[in-house]
Scaffold this motif. Structure first.
Motif, PDB file in Angstrom:
ATOM      1  N   UNK A 125       0.856  -1.186   0.000  1.00  0.00           N
ATOM      2  CA  UNK A 125       0.000   0.000   0.000  1.00  0.00           C
ATOM      3  C   UNK A 125       0.895   1.241   0.000  1.00  0.00           C
ATOM      4  N   UNK A 126       0.565   2.184  -0.902  1.00  0.00           N
ATOM      5  CA  UNK A 126       1.344   3.425  -0.976  1.00  0.00           C
ATOM      6  C   UNK A 126       0.425   4.635  -0.984  1.00  0.00           C
ATOM      7  N   UNK A 127       0.853   5.658  -0.276  1.00  0.00           N
ATOM      8  CA  UNK A 127       0.213   6.967  -0.271  1.00  0.00           C
ATOM      9  C   UNK A 127       0.922   7.793  -1.336  1.00  0.00           C
ATOM     10  N   UNK A 128       0.157   8.291  -2.290  1.00  0.00           N
ATOM     11  CA  UNK A 128       0.736   8.977  -3.444  1.00  0.00           C
ATOM     12  C   UNK A 128       0.313  10.443  -3.509  1.00  0.00           C
ATOM     13  N   UNK A 129       1.180  11.254  -4.113  1.00  0.00           N
ATOM     14  CA  UNK A 129       0.866  12.608  -4.555  1.00  0.00           C
ATOM     15  C   UNK A 129       0.650  13.605  -3.429  1.00  0.00           C
ATOM     16  N   UNK A 130       1.236  13.329  -2.245  1.00  0.00           N
ATOM     17  CA  UNK A 130       1.161  14.340  -1.190  1.00  0.00           C
ATOM     18  C   UNK A 130       1.917  15.585  -1.619  1.00  0.00           C
ATOM     19  N   UNK A 131       1.389  16.714  -1.325  1.00  0.00           N
ATOM     20  CA  UNK A 131       1.991  17.979  -1.766  1.00  0.00           C
ATOM     21  C   UNK A 131       3.454  18.069  -1.336  1.00  0.00           C
ATOM     22  N   UNK A 132       4.336  17.968  -2.329  1.00  0.00           N
ATOM     23  CA  UNK A 132       5.763  18.091  -2.063  1.00  0.00           C
ATOM     24  C   UNK A 132       6.382  16.871  -1.396  1.00  0.00           C
ATOM     25  N   UNK A 133       5.629  15.810  -1.229  1.00  0.00           N
ATOM     26  CA  UNK A 133       6.098  14.603  -0.551  1.00  0.00           C
ATOM     27  C   UNK A 133       6.338  13.491  -1.564  1.00  0.00           C
ATOM     28  N   UNK A 134       7.351  12.678  -1.331  1.00  0.00           N
ATOM     29  CA  UNK A 134       7.500  11.480  -2.171  1.00  0.00           C
ATOM     30  C   UNK A 134       6.435  10.458  -1.785  1.00  0.00           C
TER      31      UNK A 134
END
Length: 140
Positions: A125-134
């Protein structure tokens, strides 16, 4: 972002975004479709008819990919990627537990013989597209 924060954000996205994309594989080619997802005890479920192509595809290859959460806002619009394996569930106890009246739009009640749930066990599971975050992977 530490694992606790990653887990919390992923759970929020999954809990607040019931519509997502389920991808399966048939003849080494991906097939994607919009589905409604429910989350219960770190397992995802989606209702479907046993008479669909996706059921045949999962019978042959249980590997699936799910996308949830992107709202179309652009940069910083977080979403979750789930890679896992799917199995077909038609046991009455699970159907009773997950049934909602909204499913009456597609099925003839809880006892409709076509009604099944796909049970998706996440492996990655991955968290994607956080503002300015990998991207952030969740330790399972």
């Amino acid at each position: 972002m530490d694992q606790k924060q990653v887990r919390q954000r992923i759970e929020e996205i999954i809990d607040n975004n019931a519509i997502g994309i389920l991808s399966t594989v048939e003849n080494n080619k991906p097939y994607a479709r919009y589905m409604t997802f429910l989350n219960k005890d770190k397992t995802m479920y989606t209702p479907t008819s046993r008479e669909t192509y996706k059921v045949e595809e999962i019978d042959k290859n249980s590997n699936v990919h799910v996308l949830l959460g992107y709202q179309g806002e652009g940069f910083g619009d977080e979403y979750v990627e789930v890679t896992g394996t799917a199995s077909i569930r038609d046991d009455k106890e699970l159907i009773e537990d997950l049934w909602t009246d909204e499913l009456d739009n597609w099925f003839d009640g809880k006892d409709d013989p076509k009604l099944i749930f796909l049970e998706i066990k996440p492996e990655y599971v991955r968290l994607m597209n956080g503002r300015g975050e990998p991207p952030h992977s969740l330790d399972l």
